[in-house]
Write a protein that holds these residues in place. Structure first.
Motif, PDB file in Angstrom:
ATOM      1  N   GLY A 170       0.814  -1.213   0.000  1.00 47.37           N
ATOM      2  CA  GLY A 170       0.000   0.000   0.000  1.00 47.37           C
ATOM      3  C   GLY A 170       0.847   1.263   0.000  1.00 47.37           C
ATOM      4  N   GLY A 171       1.907   1.263   0.792  1.00 49.27           N
ATOM      5  CA  GLY A 171       2.828   2.408   0.803  1.00 49.27           C
ATOM      6  C   GLY A 171       3.531   2.587  -0.527  1.00 49.27           C
ATOM      7  N   TRP A 172       3.895   1.476  -1.152  1.00 49.03           N
ATOM      8  CA  TRP A 172       4.542   1.545  -2.460  1.00 49.03           C
ATOM      9  C   TRP A 172       3.596   2.123  -3.506  1.00 49.03           C
ATOM     10  CZ3 TRP A 172       3.382  -1.410  -6.899  1.00 49.03           C
ATOM     11  CH2 TRP A 172       4.286  -1.236  -7.955  1.00 49.03           C
ATOM     12  N   VAL A 173       2.332   1.685  -3.479  1.00 49.07           N
ATOM     13  CA  VAL A 173       1.347   2.194  -4.440  1.00 49.07           C
ATOM     14  C   VAL A 173       1.150   3.699  -4.246  1.00 49.07           C
ATOM     15  CG1 VAL A 173      -1.098   2.151  -5.080  1.00 49.07           C
ATOM     16  CG2 VAL A 173       0.145   0.019  -4.799  1.00 49.07           C
ATOM     17  N   VAL A 174       1.016   4.135  -3.010  1.00 49.61           N
ATOM     18  CA  VAL A 174       0.811   5.562  -2.741  1.00 49.61           C
ATOM     19  C   VAL A 174       2.044   6.364  -3.141  1.00 49.61           C
ATOM     20  CG1 VAL A 174       0.482   7.249  -0.885  1.00 49.61           C
ATOM     21  CG2 VAL A 174      -0.904   5.175  -0.939  1.00 49.61           C
ATOM     22  N   ALA A 175       3.226   5.844  -2.853  1.00 45.99           N
ATOM     23  CA  ALA A 175       4.457   6.575  -3.167  1.00 45.99           C
ATOM     24  C   ALA A 175       4.713   6.698  -4.665  1.00 45.99           C
ATOM     25  CB  ALA A 175       5.650   5.890  -2.501  1.00 45.99           C
ATOM     26  N   THR A 176       4.259   5.724  -5.444  1.00 41.23           N
ATOM     27  CA  THR A 176       4.528   5.753  -6.879  1.00 41.23           C
ATOM     28  C   THR A 176       3.332   6.204  -7.710  1.00 41.23           C
ATOM     29  OG1 THR A 176       3.932   3.415  -7.110  1.00 41.23           O
ATOM     30  CG2 THR A 176       6.262   3.934  -6.692  1.00 41.23           C
ATOM     31  N   ALA A 177       2.272   6.636  -7.072  1.00 41.68           N
ATOM     32  CA  ALA A 177       1.060   7.040  -7.798  1.00 41.68           C
ATOM     33  C   ALA A 177       1.323   8.301  -8.620  1.00 41.68           C
ATOM     34  CB  ALA A 177      -0.077   7.281  -6.822  1.00 41.68           C
ATOM     35  N   ASP A 178       0.744   8.311  -9.818  1.00 42.37           N
ATOM     36  CA  ASP A 178       0.910   9.455 -10.712  1.00 42.37           C
ATOM     37  C   ASP A 178      -0.098  10.560 -10.445  1.00 42.37           C
ATOM     38  OD1 ASP A 178       2.980   8.187 -11.992  1.00 42.37           O
ATOM     39  OD2 ASP A 178       1.715   7.362 -13.563  1.00 42.37           O
ATOM     40  N   GLY A 219      -4.516   2.083  -2.094  1.00 38.91           N
ATOM     41  CA  GLY A 219      -3.229   2.115  -1.392  1.00 38.91           C
ATOM     42  C   GLY A 219      -3.376   2.625   0.024  1.00 38.91           C
ATOM     43  N   TYR A 220      -4.144   3.695   0.197  1.00 39.03           N
ATOM     44  CA  TYR A 220      -4.374   4.205   1.543  1.00 39.03           C
ATOM     45  C   TYR A 220      -5.193   3.224   2.379  1.00 39.03           C
ATOM     46  CZ  TYR A 220      -2.344   8.797   0.739  1.00 39.03           C
ATOM     47  OH  TYR A 220      -1.464   9.822   0.496  1.00 39.03           O
ATOM     48  N   ALA A 221      -6.152   2.540   1.755  1.00 44.19           N
ATOM     49  CA  ALA A 221      -6.925   1.519   2.472  1.00 44.19           C
ATOM     50  C   ALA A 221      -6.006   0.379   2.910  1.00 44.19           C
ATOM     51  CB  ALA A 221      -8.057   0.995   1.592  1.00 44.19           C
ATOM     52  N   ALA A 222      -5.105  -0.046   2.039  1.00 42.35           N
ATOM     53  CA  ALA A 222      -4.157  -1.108   2.387  1.00 42.35           C
ATOM     54  C   ALA A 222      -3.234  -0.667   3.515  1.00 42.35           C
ATOM     55  CB  ALA A 222      -3.343  -1.514   1.159  1.00 42.35           C
ATOM     56  N   LEU A 223      -2.804   0.585   3.475  1.00 42.14           N
ATOM     57  CA  LEU A 223      -1.963   1.111   4.553  1.00 42.14           C
ATOM     58  C   LEU A 223      -2.692   1.069   5.891  1.00 42.14           C
ATOM     59  CD1 LEU A 223      -0.172   4.223   3.023  1.00 42.14           C
ATOM     60  CD2 LEU A 223       0.914   2.341   4.207  1.00 42.14           C
ATOM     61  N   ALA A 224      -3.913   1.582   5.919  1.00 44.56           N
ATOM     62  CA  ALA A 224      -4.670   1.640   7.175  1.00 44.56           C
ATOM     63  C   ALA A 224      -4.986   0.248   7.699  1.00 44.56           C
ATOM     64  CB  ALA A 224      -5.955   2.439   6.966  1.00 44.56           C
ATOM     65  N   LEU A 225      -5.474  -0.632   6.822  1.00 46.60           N
ATOM     66  CA  LEU A 225      -5.808  -1.986   7.256  1.00 46.60           C
ATOM     67  C   LEU A 225      -4.560  -2.783   7.624  1.00 46.60           C
ATOM     68  CD1 LEU A 225      -8.603  -2.808   4.666  1.00 46.60           C
ATOM     69  CD2 LEU A 225      -8.900  -2.509   7.133  1.00 46.60           C
ATOM     70  N   GLY A 226      -3.465  -2.535   6.934  1.00 51.55           N
ATOM     71  CA  GLY A 226      -2.214  -3.219   7.257  1.00 51.55           C
ATOM     72  C   GLY A 226      -1.687  -2.836   8.624  1.00 51.55           C
ATOM     73  N   VAL A 227      -1.736  -1.559   8.934  1.00 52.61           N
ATOM     74  CA  VAL A 227      -1.310  -1.110  10.265  1.00 52.61           C
ATOM     75  C   VAL A 227      -2.222  -1.701  11.331  1.00 52.61           C
ATOM     76  CG1 VAL A 227      -1.108   0.912  11.762  1.00 52.61           C
ATOM     77  CG2 VAL A 227      -0.160   0.979   9.454  1.00 52.61           C
ATOM     78  N   LEU A 228      -3.529  -1.712  11.073  1.00 50.93           N
ATOM     79  CA  LEU A 228      -4.471  -2.311  12.014  1.00 50.93           C
ATOM     80  C   LEU A 228      -4.156  -3.785  12.237  1.00 50.93           C
ATOM     81  CD1 LEU A 228      -7.086  -2.119  13.729  1.00 50.93           C
ATOM     82  CD2 LEU A 228      -8.329  -2.712  11.627  1.00 50.93           C
ATOM     83  N   ALA A 229      -3.874  -4.524  11.175  1.00 47.44           N
ATOM     84  CA  ALA A 229      -3.557  -5.950  11.285  1.00 47.44           C
ATOM     85  C   ALA A 229      -2.282  -6.173  12.099  1.00 47.44           C
ATOM     86  CB  ALA A 229      -3.416  -6.570   9.893  1.00 47.44           C
TER      87      ALA A 229
END
Length: 109
Positions: free
Chosen positions: A64-72, A84-94
């Protein structure tokens, strides 16, 4: 640059681009990790649930961080920013839930 040119450069809301696919997959992996972490915290699953939550959470956070960092572009551009932000938030929660479950299992109350 005209307004029509800007509107033509955006992607349709239902178009599945590569960025959206990667971000959505990462968000689902992170969601599975959050569910496993919640179950591990409720002591419904054992050590595998705790490990699964930590691994899935880390994968979701990193991808998720990679997707957000490389987004155009921003939301609606097709680059997967929202996923990407959803993956970041859910990943931190997990990771947090898995970490708390691991700490509880190593120190009996």
């Amino acid at each position: 640059m005209s307004l029509q040119h800007l509107a033509a450069s955006t992607v349709d809301a239902y178009t599945l681009t590569g960025g959206r696919l990667v971000a959505t997959t990462a968000a689902f992996v992170a969601l599975a990790g959050a569910i496993a972490g919640g179950l591990a915290l409720a002591r419904r699953v054992g050590r595998r649930g705790t490990t699964g939550a930590l691994v899935a959470g880390m994968i979701g956070t990193v991808v998720g961080g990679w997707v957000v960092a490389t987004a155009d572009g921003g939301p609606g551009s097709g680059s997967g920013v929202v996923g990407g932000y959803a993956a970041l938030a859910l990943g931190v929660l997990a990771v947090v839930l898995g970490g708390i479950a691991a700490a509880r299992s190593s120190h009996p109350a």
